[in-house]
Design an enzyme around this catalytic site. Sequence first.
Site, mmCIF file in Angstrom:
data_model
loop_
_atom_site.group_PDB
_atom_site.id
_atom_site.type_symbol
_atom_site.label_atom_id
_atom_site.label_comp_id
_atom_site.label_asym_id
_atom_site.label_seq_id
_atom_site.Cartn_x
_atom_site.Cartn_y
_atom_site.Cartn_z
ATOM 1 N N GLU A 248 5.920 18.303 -22.988
ATOM 2 C CA GLU A 248 6.975 19.130 -22.432
ATOM 3 C C GLU A 248 8.012 19.524 -23.489
ATOM 4 O O GLU A 248 8.636 18.650 -24.083
ATOM 5 C CB GLU A 248 7.678 18.396 -21.285
ATOM 6 C CG GLU A 248 6.734 17.907 -20.202
ATOM 7 C CD GLU A 248 6.349 16.445 -20.339
ATOM 8 O OE1 GLU A 248 5.375 16.172 -21.082
ATOM 9 O OE2 GLU A 248 6.998 15.587 -19.745
ATOM 10 N N CYS B 214 4.578 13.803 -22.526
ATOM 11 C CA CYS B 214 3.220 14.263 -22.843
ATOM 12 C C CYS B 214 3.245 15.532 -23.681
ATOM 13 O O CYS B 214 2.864 15.540 -24.844
ATOM 14 C CB CYS B 214 2.435 14.506 -21.553
ATOM 15 S SG CYS B 214 2.029 13.010 -20.664
#
Length: 842
Positions: free
Chosen positions: A435, A433
């Site tokens: 990170e 997502c």
Amino acid sequence: MLEKGFSKPTARVERLKDMIIHARPCVESERAILITESYKETEGLPIIMRRAKAVEKIFNELPVTIRDDELIVGSMTKNPRSAGIYPEFSCEWVEKEFDTMTDRLADPFLISGQTKKELHDVFTYWKGRTVNELAASYMSQEAKDAMASGVFTVGNYFFGGVGHVNADYGKVLKIGFRGILAEAVNAMEKLDKLDPNYVRTQQFYHALIITYCAAITFAHRYAAKAKELAASESDPVRKTELLQIARNCERVPEYGATNFYEACQSFWFVQAMIQIESSGHSVSPGRFDQYMYPYYAADKSLTEDFAKELIHCLWVKFNDVSKIRDEVSAQAFAGYGGFQNLCVGGQTPGGMDASNELSYLCMDACAAVKMPQPSFSIRVWQGTPDEFLYRACELARLGLGVPAMYNDEVIIPALENRGVSLEDARNYALIGCVEPQCPHKTDGWHDAAFVNVAKILEITLNNGKAGGKQLGPVTGDPTEWKSTDDLFAAFKKQIEYFVYYVAEADNCVDVAHTERCPLPFLSALVDDCIATGKSLQEGGAVYNFTGPQAFGVADCGDSVYAIQKNVFEDKNITLSRLKEAMDANFGYSDGGVRPAFSLTEEEIDRRMYQALAKLAGCHCGIDLASLRDRVMAEIQAPPAGDYEYIRRLMDSTPCYGNDIDEIDMIARKCALLYCKEVEKYRNPRGGLFQPGIYPVSANVLFGKDVGAMPDGRLAKQPLADGCSPRPGKDVKGPTAAANSVAKLDHTLVSNGSLYNMKFLPSAIAGDTGLKNFASVVRSYFDHKGQHIQFNVVDRETLLAAQKNPDDYRDLVVRVAGYSAHFVVLAKEVQDDIISRTEQTFR
């Protein structure tokens, strides 16, 4: 004009795209059967050898499929957008959901009766042998109770593989699998036989050799398949394409790539093989424009049109990757997302601008193909050219939810703060997502847990109880609190308690993966596994982290401020009365669909009139409009049953998302309580825990576990997503909303933070709109925001797509840290996206 426009896909790409969009994902049993057969044959061998032998069997026998029109080949399944089963991680839930997975709320999969029978036979072997069962046996009852009550979940790796990694694609492009085999052989020959770890290390290298020999065979099987298809192909153009595919697969990834086409094919084989080995998602290509650019630039025979078509074919291919999750996890990851994050731009390790021609071609591919994968990201820093950012904003205006944008000026120091070297931090890529991690040197275990901090606040407000059970510590009767200091003291103790069990549960799962599912193929592609002789699961990476993420931060901030304002400062209501109303869900029926008891506006005015008249000492006419605000604080607490009035009072309190320091600092404090607690812990691989603030789409799913909140939110309704303000509460425009989000300490949130913003298309139209759009990004990043992404779509379009899905099958939206086709999302996730504030420039 600043606007440049984008390419159109070729007819081939359109056909490949249609194949994916109209596919009905189904469950396939071949991989599960093959790995089970292998495990039965290797009883008694060391686990690393069992894994190598299993991967060897899968690479040698998994069905080989080349789909019509493909230029880049390599599939995990026979059918498009389908998924295999990975029983070594977990399988009990699969059989329990055989009869529901076809019609379930999120990400349904077809499953035939024959497949059910084959899988049932397979699963009998795995009873007591899975990663899931071993991890569960290590966990304390307290951790299990917290998970059962919706405080957190570690289901991501509890039921499946880890993934969340950026492998060394560039190394394969340069030296091929033969080069990796040579490294393993050389390392094994240099081992000291007197070293007490000799046997274990020698077995690791032997496992790599078995695995990579099989990986070469896997590619050669595709070469043979292409030749077979070419022999019967009547179309001379397609016959030529198939023969070229065969030549490509005979060379790569066994050897290094010699041109851009070979580089694309080699890249894809690596991408597919990592996911065939394990069921991990978020296997992220990372800095694609950096390691692929040398092959693009040096290929003198490459035309621009063919380069674009190859990239577009890759972009479609990303969407062929699918994964079946249990029903609960499917709701948290709604949209069949593969979370394959590909990023461009940013800086070189030496601190210079890294954008190149391929960076722009990747943007063009996103615009042309218009599909959810890859999860496309850009890196922005002070040296980012204006043209690069304008082009990215122009792409975002298309409404595809990409690119997500990341701030080097925050992320680089955040990674340095965790011990990553400056050069490695400058070279960061994005995973899953949102990170960040150093490419091919990190085992980040991002997305290791969803932590529902709103649920922890609810437990705090109930003195450690959840559902009448003493789940957390006793931290005092809330009705005796005198200030928000008392609230925060109790909240901190509850967070300390539950974060401990988050860390415990994550470490139990971590140990179970090490013991039962080491990954030899992936380990060879992450530094320094070969150099140290350790698998990734044993701590062979240079950097080892575990990243649990929180959600519900905005709900906590708004709730604490609503209590501070209405209970402790203005004394509009007592905490006891507020809790009574919350326990009754403010008088609403279960689910908050309609009030079981509510007051109309006319009834509220009538009661206000009576109260004012009493205070004024008369029964004559009175000017309600002029006196209403002045005497509100003097009105007696509403009688029992007037919960709707209490909800309106709390809901009307100013909220996070409007650039009000007092409120934003409370949200910041709520986030800091979580972050500071997480970073106290270490994992079994010798690394640190690091916090994140992002939800995937878990804010919708886990909102169902949270009762009514002091901010007026009804029970079971979605929570705010990521760092974003609650839907409809950021009412002072995009700059004010972004300023609020930027006040969170994003440098501390080194596992990633997520901010969704939604624009009306008309607000950012034309050159003026494009400049305003870019200015919002620059301003947010100047204020030290970490990440921002956009939906550019109006409410009417989304409502129309919800009503007539067949007319909008290609509508892509940003869900959380990923995009998805809107019509495949569960309705409640669709509703959450529809409810987000539509920003415009006033």
